[in-house]
Design a protein around this motif. Structure first.
Motif, short mmCIF file in Angstrom:
data_model
loop_
_atom_site.label_atom_id
_atom_site.label_comp_id
_atom_site.label_asym_id
_atom_site.label_seq_id
_atom_site.Cartn_x
_atom_site.Cartn_y
_atom_site.Cartn_z
N ALA A 52 -2.29 -6.63 7.89
CA ALA A 52 -3.72 -6.37 8.27
C ALA A 52 -4.20 -5.45 7.45
O ALA A 52 -3.54 -4.29 7.24
CB ALA A 52 -3.74 -6.11 9.65
N ILE A 53 -5.59 -5.58 6.96
CA ILE A 53 -6.34 -4.48 6.18
C ILE A 53 -7.60 -4.59 7.01
O ILE A 53 -8.30 -5.63 7.16
CB ILE A 53 -6.59 -4.95 4.70
CG1 ILE A 53 -5.00 -5.02 4.16
CG2 ILE A 53 -7.36 -3.82 3.85
CD1 ILE A 53 -4.09 -4.00 3.94
N ALA A 54 -8.09 -3.24 7.47
CA ALA A 54 -9.39 -3.01 7.90
C ALA A 54 -10.47 -3.74 7.01
O ALA A 54 -10.54 -3.75 5.84
CB ALA A 54 -9.58 -1.81 8.35
N GLY A 55 -11.46 -4.62 7.67
CA GLY A 55 -12.65 -5.15 6.95
C GLY A 55 -13.11 -4.39 5.77
O GLY A 55 -13.18 -5.12 4.67
N PRO A 56 -13.51 -3.30 6.03
CA PRO A 56 -14.18 -2.57 4.84
C PRO A 56 -13.43 -2.29 3.60
O PRO A 56 -13.69 -2.21 2.44
CB PRO A 56 -14.75 -1.18 5.36
CG PRO A 56 -14.57 -1.29 6.93
CD PRO A 56 -13.70 -2.26 7.18
N TRP A 57 -12.06 -2.32 3.91
CA TRP A 57 -11.09 -2.18 2.84
C TRP A 57 -10.53 -3.38 2.16
O TRP A 57 -9.70 -3.47 1.15
CB TRP A 57 -10.09 -1.43 3.40
CG TRP A 57 -10.45 -0.02 3.80
CD1 TRP A 57 -10.71 0.52 4.94
CD2 TRP A 57 -10.32 1.10 3.07
NE1 TRP A 57 -11.26 1.87 4.86
CE2 TRP A 57 -10.95 2.29 3.67
CE3 TRP A 57 -9.76 1.37 1.61
CZ2 TRP A 57 -10.91 3.58 3.06
CZ3 TRP A 57 -10.23 2.91 1.06
CH2 TRP A 57 -10.49 3.74 1.76
N GLN A 58 -10.96 -4.37 2.67
CA GLN A 58 -10.36 -5.77 2.22
C GLN A 58 -11.22 -6.25 0.84
O GLN A 58 -12.23 -5.59 0.52
CB GLN A 58 -10.68 -6.91 3.37
CG GLN A 58 -10.14 -6.96 4.47
CD GLN A 58 -10.11 -8.00 5.48
OE1 GLN A 58 -10.95 -8.96 5.24
NE2 GLN A 58 -9.89 -7.60 6.44
N GLY A 59 -10.34 -6.95 0.13
CA GLY A 59 -10.73 -7.25 -1.24
C GLY A 59 -10.66 -6.07 -2.45
O GLY A 59 -11.14 -6.12 -3.38
N MET A 60 -9.87 -5.05 -2.00
CA MET A 60 -9.72 -4.07 -2.82
C MET A 60 -8.07 -4.01 -3.64
O MET A 60 -7.78 -3.10 -4.28
CB MET A 60 -10.05 -2.76 -2.30
CG MET A 60 -11.21 -2.54 -1.93
SD MET A 60 -11.48 -1.04 -1.01
CE MET A 60 -13.11 -1.01 -0.69
N GLY A 61 -7.46 -5.13 -3.31
CA GLY A 61 -5.94 -5.24 -3.70
C GLY A 61 -5.00 -4.47 -3.03
O GLY A 61 -3.97 -4.46 -3.21
N LEU A 62 -5.58 -4.04 -1.76
CA LEU A 62 -4.26 -3.34 -1.13
C LEU A 62 -3.48 -4.05 -0.42
O LEU A 62 -2.21 -3.71 -0.20
CB LEU A 62 -5.23 -2.46 0.13
CG LEU A 62 -6.30 -1.23 -0.40
CD1 LEU A 62 -7.06 -0.61 0.88
CD2 LEU A 62 -5.55 -0.08 -1.35
N GLY A 63 -3.75 -5.31 0.20
CA GLY A 63 -2.68 -6.05 0.71
C GLY A 63 -1.83 -6.43 -0.47
O GLY A 63 -0.66 -6.62 -0.15
N ARG A 64 -2.39 -6.73 -1.48
CA ARG A 64 -1.53 -7.19 -2.61
C ARG A 64 -0.41 -6.16 -3.03
O ARG A 64 0.80 -6.32 -3.07
CB ARG A 64 -2.60 -7.56 -4.04
CG ARG A 64 -1.76 -7.87 -5.03
CD ARG A 64 -3.10 -8.41 -6.09
NE ARG A 64 -2.47 -8.24 -7.48
CZ ARG A 64 -2.26 -7.20 -8.19
NH1 ARG A 64 -2.68 -6.25 -7.77
NH2 ARG A 64 -1.64 -7.36 -9.42
N GLU A 65 -1.04 -4.79 -3.03
CA GLU A 65 -0.07 -3.49 -3.49
C GLU A 65 1.02 -3.58 -2.26
O GLU A 65 2.03 -3.17 -2.52
CB GLU A 65 -1.12 -2.19 -3.54
CG GLU A 65 -0.30 -1.12 -3.83
CD GLU A 65 0.50 -1.30 -5.17
OE1 GLU A 65 1.51 -0.58 -5.05
OE2 GLU A 65 0.01 -1.87 -6.03
N VAL A 66 0.54 -3.53 -1.08
CA VAL A 66 1.46 -3.23 0.03
C VAL A 66 2.55 -4.43 0.00
O VAL A 66 3.88 -4.06 0.15
CB VAL A 66 0.89 -3.01 1.49
CG1 VAL A 66 0.26 -4.36 1.97
CG2 VAL A 66 1.77 -2.27 2.29
#
Length: 135
Positions: free
Chosen positions: A60-74
């Motif tokens: 899960a990634i909080a809405g404002p942080w989505q689309g920045m590659g964070l889910g991919r990185e984790v």
């Protein structure tokens, strides 16, 4: 073959806090924190070394942080060490299916949704703490 690409630039510093499993095949959590130490996402997963299996309970990634590659990185942080393992996921939303299809192509790791896991991985999925989308 892994084709890892660098994630898009993130507007603020993000740190990753790892909580290892307390027992064999137990739950491990990587929590994403913003520059103020606030929880902005997590990856909850389990790895069973004897079976060569791994399972993603939630990402899960909080809405404002989505689309920045964070889910991919984790996800890379979790799978890089055990890319030869058989990875499964909990049932996936429509967004989750797109995400995991993209990640499978990028990493060479298949993320089989809703598949049975090894008998050692038995924890139930957790509820999102960050208020983000559960993929």
């Amino acid at each position: 073959m892994k084709l890892r690409r660098p994630p898009p630039p993130c507007p603020q510093a993000v740190t990753y806090r790892f909580a290892p499993a307390a027992v064999a095949a137990g739950r491990q959590v990587i929590t994403l924190l913003d520059s103020k130490g606030r929880d902005i996402g997590h990856l909850d997963y389990q790895v069973c070394h004897p079976c060569g299996a791994a399972h993603i309970n939630t990402i899960a990634i909080a809405g404002p942080w989505q689309g920045m590659g964070l889910g991919r990185e984790v996800l890379h942080r979790a799978t890089d060490s055990w890319s030869a393992y058989a990875w499964t996921t909990s049932r996936q939303s429509a967004d989750g299916r797109k995400f995991f299809a993209t990640m499978a192509e990028e990493t060479g790791v298949e993320f089989v949704p809703g598949a049975g896991v090894c008998p050692h991985i038995t924890a139930s999925p957790r509820v999102s703490r960050s208020g983000g989308a559960l993929l």
